[in-house]
Design a protein around this motif. Structure first.
Motif, PDB file in Angstrom:
ATOM      1  N   SER A  29       0.857  -1.179   0.000  1.00  0.00           N
ATOM      2  CA  SER A  29       0.000   0.000   0.000  1.00  0.00           C
ATOM      3  C   SER A  29       0.898   1.236   0.000  1.00  0.00           C
ATOM      4  CB  SER A  29      -0.895  -0.006   1.242  1.00  0.00           C
ATOM      5  OG  SER A  29      -1.588   1.213   1.363  1.00  0.00           O
ATOM      6  N   LYS A  30       0.760   2.096  -1.007  1.00  0.00           N
ATOM      7  CA  LYS A  30       1.633   3.260  -1.142  1.00  0.00           C
ATOM      8  C   LYS A  30       0.930   4.519  -0.632  1.00  0.00           C
ATOM      9  CE  LYS A  30       3.219   1.377  -5.527  1.00  0.00           C
ATOM     10  NZ  LYS A  30       2.056   0.511  -5.517  1.00  0.00           N
ATOM     11  N   SER A  31       1.712   5.378   0.015  1.00  0.00           N
ATOM     12  CA  SER A  31       1.167   6.652   0.489  1.00  0.00           C
ATOM     13  C   SER A  31       2.296   7.668   0.589  1.00  0.00           C
ATOM     14  CB  SER A  31       0.482   6.479   1.852  1.00  0.00           C
ATOM     15  OG  SER A  31       1.411   6.044   2.831  1.00  0.00           O
ATOM     16  N   LYS A  32       1.920   8.928   0.674  1.00  0.00           N
ATOM     17  CA  LYS A  32       2.902  10.000   0.843  1.00  0.00           C
ATOM     18  C   LYS A  32       2.361  10.989   1.859  1.00  0.00           C
ATOM     19  CE  LYS A  32       6.182  12.717  -1.816  1.00  0.00           C
ATOM     20  NZ  LYS A  32       6.691  13.023  -3.177  1.00  0.00           N
ATOM     21  N   ASN A 135       2.970   1.873   5.249  1.00  0.00           N
ATOM     22  CA  ASN A 135       3.197   2.831   6.338  1.00  0.00           C
ATOM     23  C   ASN A 135       4.629   2.870   6.850  1.00  0.00           C
ATOM     24  OD1 ASN A 135       0.465   3.772   6.435  1.00  0.00           O
ATOM     25  ND2 ASN A 135      -0.089   1.873   7.518  1.00  0.00           N
ATOM     26  N   GLU A 136       5.584   2.340   6.098  1.00  0.00           N
ATOM     27  CA  GLU A 136       6.993   2.424   6.454  1.00  0.00           C
ATOM     28  C   GLU A 136       7.738   3.205   5.370  1.00  0.00           C
ATOM     29  OE1 GLU A 136       8.439   1.438   9.231  1.00  0.00           O
ATOM     30  OE2 GLU A 136       6.571   0.630  10.053  1.00  0.00           O
ATOM     31  N   ALA A 137       8.655   4.089   5.781  1.00  0.00           N
ATOM     32  CA  ALA A 137       9.365   4.951   4.839  1.00  0.00           C
ATOM     33  C   ALA A 137      10.269   4.139   3.923  1.00  0.00           C
ATOM     34  CB  ALA A 137      10.197   5.983   5.594  1.00  0.00           C
ATOM     35  N   GLY A 138      10.218   4.472   2.637  1.00  0.00           N
ATOM     36  CA  GLY A 138      11.056   3.790   1.668  1.00  0.00           C
ATOM     37  C   GLY A 138      11.387   4.701   0.500  1.00  0.00           C
ATOM     38  N   VAL A 139      12.013   4.120  -0.511  1.00  0.00           N
ATOM     39  CA  VAL A 139      12.407   4.875  -1.687  1.00  0.00           C
ATOM     40  C   VAL A 139      12.368   3.956  -2.903  1.00  0.00           C
ATOM     41  CG1 VAL A 139      14.870   4.386  -1.305  1.00  0.00           C
ATOM     42  CG2 VAL A 139      14.202   6.376  -2.680  1.00  0.00           C
ATOM     43  N   ALA A 216      13.166   1.068  10.733  1.00  0.00           N
ATOM     44  CA  ALA A 216      11.979   1.622  11.408  1.00  0.00           C
ATOM     45  C   ALA A 216      12.261   2.970  12.067  1.00  0.00           C
ATOM     46  CB  ALA A 216      11.459   0.629  12.437  1.00  0.00           C
ATOM     47  N   LEU A 217      13.496   3.181  12.543  1.00  0.00           N
ATOM     48  CA  LEU A 217      13.824   4.455  13.187  1.00  0.00           C
ATOM     49  C   LEU A 217      13.791   5.617  12.193  1.00  0.00           C
ATOM     50  CD1 LEU A 217      16.726   3.496  15.639  1.00  0.00           C
ATOM     51  CD2 LEU A 217      14.335   3.990  16.198  1.00  0.00           C
ATOM     52  N   VAL A 218      14.011   5.336  10.919  1.00  0.00           N
ATOM     53  CA  VAL A 218      13.904   6.376   9.892  1.00  0.00           C
ATOM     54  C   VAL A 218      12.450   6.812   9.768  1.00  0.00           C
ATOM     55  CG1 VAL A 218      14.270   6.945   7.463  1.00  0.00           C
ATOM     56  CG2 VAL A 218      15.919   5.483   8.664  1.00  0.00           C
ATOM     57  N   THR A 219      11.550   5.836   9.739  1.00  0.00           N
ATOM     58  CA  THR A 219      10.115   6.155   9.678  1.00  0.00           C
ATOM     59  C   THR A 219       9.692   6.978  10.886  1.00  0.00           C
ATOM     60  OG1 THR A 219       9.654   4.111   8.456  1.00  0.00           O
ATOM     61  CG2 THR A 219       7.785   5.176   9.554  1.00  0.00           C
ATOM     62  N   ILE A 220      10.133   6.568  12.068  1.00  0.00           N
ATOM     63  CA  ILE A 220       9.775   7.283  13.303  1.00  0.00           C
ATOM     64  C   ILE A 220      10.274   8.721  13.249  1.00  0.00           C
ATOM     65  CG2 ILE A 220      10.219   7.398  15.789  1.00  0.00           C
ATOM     66  CD1 ILE A 220      10.284   4.307  15.756  1.00  0.00           C
ATOM     67  N   SER A 221      11.512   8.913  12.794  1.00  0.00           N
ATOM     68  CA  SER A 221      12.076  10.261  12.727  1.00  0.00           C
ATOM     69  C   SER A 221      11.323  11.137  11.736  1.00  0.00           C
ATOM     70  CB  SER A 221      13.559  10.189  12.347  1.00  0.00           C
ATOM     71  OG  SER A 221      14.146  11.465  12.360  1.00  0.00           O
ATOM     72  N   ILE A 222      10.942  10.559  10.600  1.00  0.00           N
ATOM     73  CA  ILE A 222      10.173  11.332   9.607  1.00  0.00           C
ATOM     74  C   ILE A 222       8.813  11.709  10.174  1.00  0.00           C
ATOM     75  CG2 ILE A 222       9.008  11.194   7.363  1.00  0.00           C
ATOM     76  CD1 ILE A 222      11.379   9.531   6.373  1.00  0.00           C
ATOM     77  N   ARG A 223       8.148  10.756  10.802  1.00  0.00           N
ATOM     78  CA  ARG A 223       6.822  11.036  11.372  1.00  0.00           C
ATOM     79  C   ARG A 223       6.888  12.092  12.474  1.00  0.00           C
ATOM     80  NH1 ARG A 223       2.806   8.143   9.519  1.00  0.00           N
ATOM     81  NH2 ARG A 223       3.074   6.045   8.652  1.00  0.00           N
ATOM     82  N   ASN A 224       7.962  12.053  13.277  1.00  0.00           N
ATOM     83  CA  ASN A 224       8.081  12.980  14.412  1.00  0.00           C
ATOM     84  C   ASN A 224       8.822  14.274  14.053  1.00  0.00           C
ATOM     85  OD1 ASN A 224       6.754  11.113  16.007  1.00  0.00           O
ATOM     86  ND2 ASN A 224       8.635  10.229  16.830  1.00  0.00           N
ATOM     87  N   ARG A 225       9.246  14.385  12.793  1.00  0.00           N
ATOM     88  CA  ARG A 225       9.975  15.555  12.297  1.00  0.00           C
ATOM     89  C   ARG A 225      11.236  15.829  13.117  1.00  0.00           C
ATOM     90  NH1 ARG A 225       4.791  15.342  13.480  1.00  0.00           N
ATOM     91  NH2 ARG A 225       4.743  17.382  14.457  1.00  0.00           N
ATOM     92  N   THR A 226      11.970  14.769  13.475  1.00  0.00           N
ATOM     93  CA  THR A 226      13.218  14.931  14.226  1.00  0.00           C
ATOM     94  C   THR A 226      14.444  14.818  13.325  1.00  0.00           C
ATOM     95  OG1 THR A 226      13.187  12.572  14.788  1.00  0.00           O
ATOM     96  CG2 THR A 226      12.238  14.109  16.403  1.00  0.00           C
ATOM     97  N   PHE A 227      14.244  14.809  12.012  1.00  0.00           N
ATOM     98  CA  PHE A 227      15.358  14.809  11.071  1.00  0.00           C
ATOM     99  C   PHE A 227      15.895  16.222  10.935  1.00  0.00           C
ATOM    100  CE2 PHE A 227      11.277  15.108   8.867  1.00  0.00           C
ATOM    101  CZ  PHE A 227      11.413  16.273   8.131  1.00  0.00           C
ATOM    102  N   ARG A 228      17.146  16.331  10.465  1.00  0.00           N
ATOM    103  CA  ARG A 228      17.745  17.648  10.285  1.00  0.00           C
ATOM    104  C   ARG A 228      18.532  17.702   8.982  1.00  0.00           C
ATOM    105  NH1 ARG A 228      18.296  21.809  13.599  1.00  0.00           N
ATOM    106  NH2 ARG A 228      20.348  22.331  12.748  1.00  0.00           N
ATOM    107  N   GLN A 229      18.449  18.842   8.330  1.00  0.00           N
ATOM    108  CA  GLN A 229      19.142  19.067   7.070  1.00  0.00           C
ATOM    109  C   GLN A 229      20.654  19.151   7.289  1.00  0.00           C
ATOM    110  OE1 GLN A 229      17.382  22.077   4.306  1.00  0.00           O
ATOM    111  NE2 GLN A 229      19.321  23.135   4.587  1.00  0.00           N
ATOM    112  N   PHE A 230      21.438  18.547   6.376  1.00  0.00           N
ATOM    113  CA  PHE A 230      22.893  18.670   6.439  1.00  0.00           C
ATOM    114  C   PHE A 230      23.454  18.665   5.018  1.00  0.00           C
ATOM    115  CE2 PHE A 230      22.740  14.258   5.514  1.00  0.00           C
ATOM    116  CZ  PHE A 230      23.998  13.816   5.164  1.00  0.00           C
TER     117      PHE A 230
END
Length: 350
Positions: A29-32, A135-139, A216-230
């Motif tokens: 199931s695909k979503s964005k 519901n898991e982040a991928g590419v 899974a931690l990548v998905t969690i970080s994206i959902r919680n907006r705890t990623f940072r630009q570098f």
């Protein structure tokens, strides 16, 4: 001698299951979600950037240098302690089992190649090819596209080597525990990889669409907006693995960077948190770190650095540790300010 083949059986079964289960992207199931859109960096001014991931990027999961195999095939799992945001963790890294071209299955730990492949895939995701699969982040990508992205940033790998790196990432098991010993995460570096058919995987498949579901931690970080630009372009351009690890750490944690305020970290912390080999003489570790710091000065990430030796109180003239004082370059400070703004906007919009 211990029968290592039995020891690896369950891991092999798990890897085989991952490859068989839902091998086609159409099975998912695909979503964005809006959080993934905020993760993207599609504006022309953002072309040099990617994102670091909270906690996950600071797990010392890569193994640098040569390793000695048992019976020329097997590797024992590695356990490492590290800290992230003043919290203590331990990670157990169990190697992937890969069948080599000579028909022999051997164990492999993820290393520099796997780190670069993962960073390149995450960059492709930020450029608009990211997708949530069940519901898991991928590419989504093609092997040729991934190969060309690596080549563009100075890292030439064959399609065969890229496939091997993907297999190592999906086959490596990470068991992350907190200070009390409770599991925080039990997962592979990549949750799932897939090509359209087994023939595509075994052949060249340069133009065949592939997909990866991240940890899974990548998905969690994206959902919680705890990623940072570098700055991805600078990071991928480093020759030294210590430079790359330190750059990511500073980009993610040094949110109050100023010209006059240094980022401070101890040599012992760098050795432990980056999974480096501890030499008999600390001066040898310091030598390697200084090479990395000089490269960061050349890349205009650091303006300068200073070293404060901490002497052993029990042994005269023996260095117990070294405090690294890293003064950020104005270019880096500007990027931190931009990253702060980007993160604030992402949290407000979400």
């Amino acid at each position: 001698m211990t029968d290592y083949s039995e020891k690896k059986k369950s891991a092999q079964i798990k890897s085989a299951k991952i490859l068989r289960q839902k091998p086609n992207i159409e099975d998912y199931s695909k979503s964005k979600p809006v959080q993934l859109e905020l993760f993207e960096l599609v504006h022309p001014s953002e072309k040099d950037y990617s994102n670091t991931i909270e906690l996950y990027d600071f797990i010392p999961k890569y193994v640098w240098g040569r390793v000695e195999r048992i019976q020329e095939k097997f590797l024992e799992p590695i356990e490492r302690d590290f800290e992230c945001r003043q919290q203590s963790y331990r990670v157990r890294i169990s190697p992937a089992r890969i069948k080599d071209s000579d028909g022999v299955s051997r164990d492999y730990f993820p290393g520099k190649r796997e780190e670069l492949v993962e960073d390149a895939l995450r960059k492709i995701a930020t450029a608009g090819q990211g997708v949530f699969l069940d519901n898991e982040a991928g590419v989504t990508f093609t092997l040729y596209q991934l190969q060309q992205e690596l080549k563009r940033t100075g890292h030439s790998y064959s399609i065969k080597q890229i496939k091997e790196a993907l297999m190592v990432c999906v086959g490596t098991n990470l068991q992350l525990t907190d200070v009390s010993g409770h599991d925080v995460l039990v997962s592979s570096i990549f949750d799932t990889i897939g090509l359209q058919t087994r023939e595509d995987w075994e052949g060249q498949g340069e133009k065949t669409k592939a997909f990866v579901r991240f940890n899974a931690l990548v998905t969690i970080s994206i959902r919680n907006r705890t990623f940072r630009q570098f700055n991805y372009e600078i990071s991928m351009g480093y020759q030294n693995v210590i430079s790359r690890q330190l750059h990511k750490r500073m980009s993610h944690h040094f949110t109050q960077a100023t010209f006059s305020q240094p980022f401070t970290i101890r040599l012992s912390t760098v050795i432990r948190n980056f999974g480096l080999t501890t030499y008999t003489k600390l001066s040898h570790n310091l030598r390697d770190v200084e090479v990395a710091l000089k490269e960061m000065v050349e890349k205009t990430v650091l303006l300068k650095y200073e070293l404060e030796k901490i002497m052993d109180t029990k042994r005269r003239n023996k260095i117990a540790d070294v405090r690294l004082l890293l003064f950020p370059h104005p270019n880096f400070v500007s990027e931190v300010v931009a990253a702060n703004k980007k993160q604030k906007e992402a949290k407000e919009l979400a």
